[in-house]
Design an enzyme around this catalytic site. Structure first.
Site, PDB file in Angstrom:
ATOM      1  N   LYS A  83      -5.364   4.559   6.784  1.00  0.00           N
ATOM      2  CA  LYS A  83      -4.370   3.482   6.942  1.00  0.00           C
ATOM      3  C   LYS A  83      -4.788   2.623   8.112  1.00  0.00           C
ATOM      4  CE  LYS A  83      -0.292   2.426   5.080  1.00  0.00           C
ATOM      5  NZ  LYS A  83       0.139   2.832   3.728  1.00  0.00           N
TER       6      LYS A  83
HETATM    7  N1  GLU Z   1      -0.179   0.553   0.787  1.00  0.00           N
HETATM    8  C1  GLU Z   1      -0.003   1.269  -0.432  1.00  0.00           C
HETATM    9  C2  GLU Z   1       0.510   2.675  -0.157  1.00  0.00           C
HETATM   10  O1  GLU Z   1       1.077   2.941   0.867  1.00  0.00           O
HETATM   11  C3  GLU Z   1      -1.235   1.226  -1.314  1.00  0.00           C
HETATM   12  C4  GLU Z   1      -2.485   1.796  -0.726  1.00  0.00           C
HETATM   13  C5  GLU Z   1      -3.712   1.555  -1.575  1.00  0.00           C
HETATM   14  O2  GLU Z   1      -3.602   1.017  -2.649  1.00  0.00           O
HETATM   15  O3  GLU Z   1      -4.791   1.927  -1.099  1.00  0.00           O
HETATM   16  O4  GLU Z   1       0.417   3.543  -0.978  1.00  0.00           O
END
Ligand code: GLU
Length: 416
Positions: free
Chosen positions: A106
């Site tokens: 993240k």
């Molecule tokens: N931000 C989204 C989540 O928290 C998608 C992450 C992604 O597609 O890599 O799952």
């Protein structure tokens, strides 16, 4: 305040509950409770008024045992390393629950995008990309949109990365515009996944979604799509709140009109034909389904006793604190945890990455069909696991995730 929050601690509590039931090997336990890599960068940006601002950015690669790190980048004033690490851990468990060949990562930048111009946002995105460039790549770490980031931000990220490596590298990010290697259906995927999980849960609990009353906290990419799809199925979306305000209509809000209104006004506040509603009021409503689709730590010991919904589907990451979760569990409320409920986004991100690497693109109905299959399968496996261990869906999902990551950790063995 961000410094007083302990989001990572909440993630650890959830992990430990399941790890104890699994009698997880103590060595594997240690490995799985530490982020593999945490990057902190300072990103100088010349603002439109000529002044230089320096923004702090993070990228955490929590675990890459199953594959490249995967997870979004958020732009928000409350971003902290603690929060980003927790979100990266949740991505690890989410990818494992959805059976994707990805680890968890993240990113985040402390900033307030509502006060920045497009040019400033572009400069910030490009500088952040340049600062973390050695750590990312289609085989290393693949970012995506998250809170306050979108397809345009991904396009800037992809372009900056491509300029540095000297060739067009579409698979370095997902959630891109369709014109440049994005996947059809990706934008709606998280909300669509929430709809699928709500439908499967209602089926399991034995109530019909036709006429069911639903309250949605958050009207961004997740909440608005989930609300729209559920309304299409006959559910009555009686309440929606956003970052600013909320709206209520006992007869059901017209979600298509609300989406159009929100696009124009950037808030649901003032939507004609609806009463104003606060977040606190939303949680108190007599509804069948509650969908928290905003930020972490929204359902807490302070408001959990007010909740009347029989089903909670976590569209957001980490919306329920561990103590509040315990109360919901003790009171027989069926909670589908974030790492299952909102896995639709990263699942279609995986499809996008696969399509980019093949250079061969699928029709939208193919994407949706495959998403449907993946989500239903993950729901079934988690439900069966929860029943087998006589635990709730959150612990069941963690058991599935930990088992998958632990098994591969053991198979790969220890290096050095
Ligand atoms: N931000 C989204 C989540 O928290 C998608 C992450 C992604 O597609 O890599 O799952």
């Amino acid at each position: 305040m961000s410094s007083e929050r302990n989001v990572f601690g909440a993630m650890l509590q959830e992990f430990e509950g399941a790890a104890r039931i699994l009698d997880l090997d103590p060595g594997i336990w240690k490995i799985l409770t530490k982020p593999k890599r945490q990057i902190i960068v300072s990103c100088p940006v010349q603002m439109d008024n000529g002044a230089i601002e320096v923004f702090t950015g993070y990228r955490v690669q929590y675990n890459i045992t199953l594959g490249p790190a995967k997870g979004g980048i958020r732009f928000h004033p409350d971003v902290s390393l603690d929060e980003v690490a927790a979100l990266a851990a949740w991505m690890t468990w989410k990818c494992a629950v959805a059976q994707l060949p990805f680890g968890g990562g993240k990113g985040g930048i402390i900033c307030d995008p509502s006060k920045m111009s497009q040019r400033e946002l572009e400069a910030l995105t490009r500088r952040y990309t340049a600062e973390i460039i050695d750590a990312v790549g289609p085989d290393k770490d693949v970012p995506a949109p998250d809170v306050n980031t979108n397809e345009q931000v991904m396009a800037w990220f992809m372009d900056t990365y491509s300029m540095h490596v000297g060739h067009t590298a579409t698979a370095v990010v997902t959630g891109k515009p369709v014109e440049m290697g994005g996947s059809l259906g990706r934008r709606e995927a998280t909300g669509r996944g929430v709809m699928i999980i709500t439908r499967e849960s209602a089926k399991y609990l034995g109530f019909s979604l036709v006429g069911a009353r639903v309250a949605v906290q958050g009207f961004g990419n997740v909440g608005s799509v989930a609300a729209d799809l559920l309304a299409n199925m006959g559910a009555k979306i009686v309440a929606v709140t956003d970052w600013n305000s909320g709206v209520y209509n006992a007869a059901g809000l017209d979600i298509k009109q609300l989406i159009a209104y929100n696009r124009q006004h950037r808030t649901v506040a003032g939507f004609p034909g609806a009463e104003t509603l606060t977040n606190a009021e939303l949680f108190r409503l007599d509804v069948d389904v509650l969908i928290p689709a905003a930020l972490e730590e929204q359902i807490t010991v302070a408001n959990v006793r007010d909740i009347k919904a029989k089903l909670i589907v976590e569209g957001a990451n980490g919306p329920t604190t561990p103590d509040a979760h315990k109360y919901l569990h003790d009171h027989g409320i069926f909670v589908v945890p974030d790492i299952l409920a909102n896995a639709g986004g990263v699942t279609v991100s995986y499809f996008e990455w696969v399509q980019d690497r093949h250079g061969y693109f699928w029709r939208e109905d193919e994407v949706n069909e495959r998403l449907e299959a993946k989500m239903c399968q993950a729901f079934e496996v988690v439900l069966q696991t929860a029943q087998k261990f006589n635990v709730d869906m959150r612990v069941g999902a963690y058991i599935v995730a930990i088992n998958r990551v632990a098994t591969v950790t053991k198979l790969r063995g220890m290096y050095a």
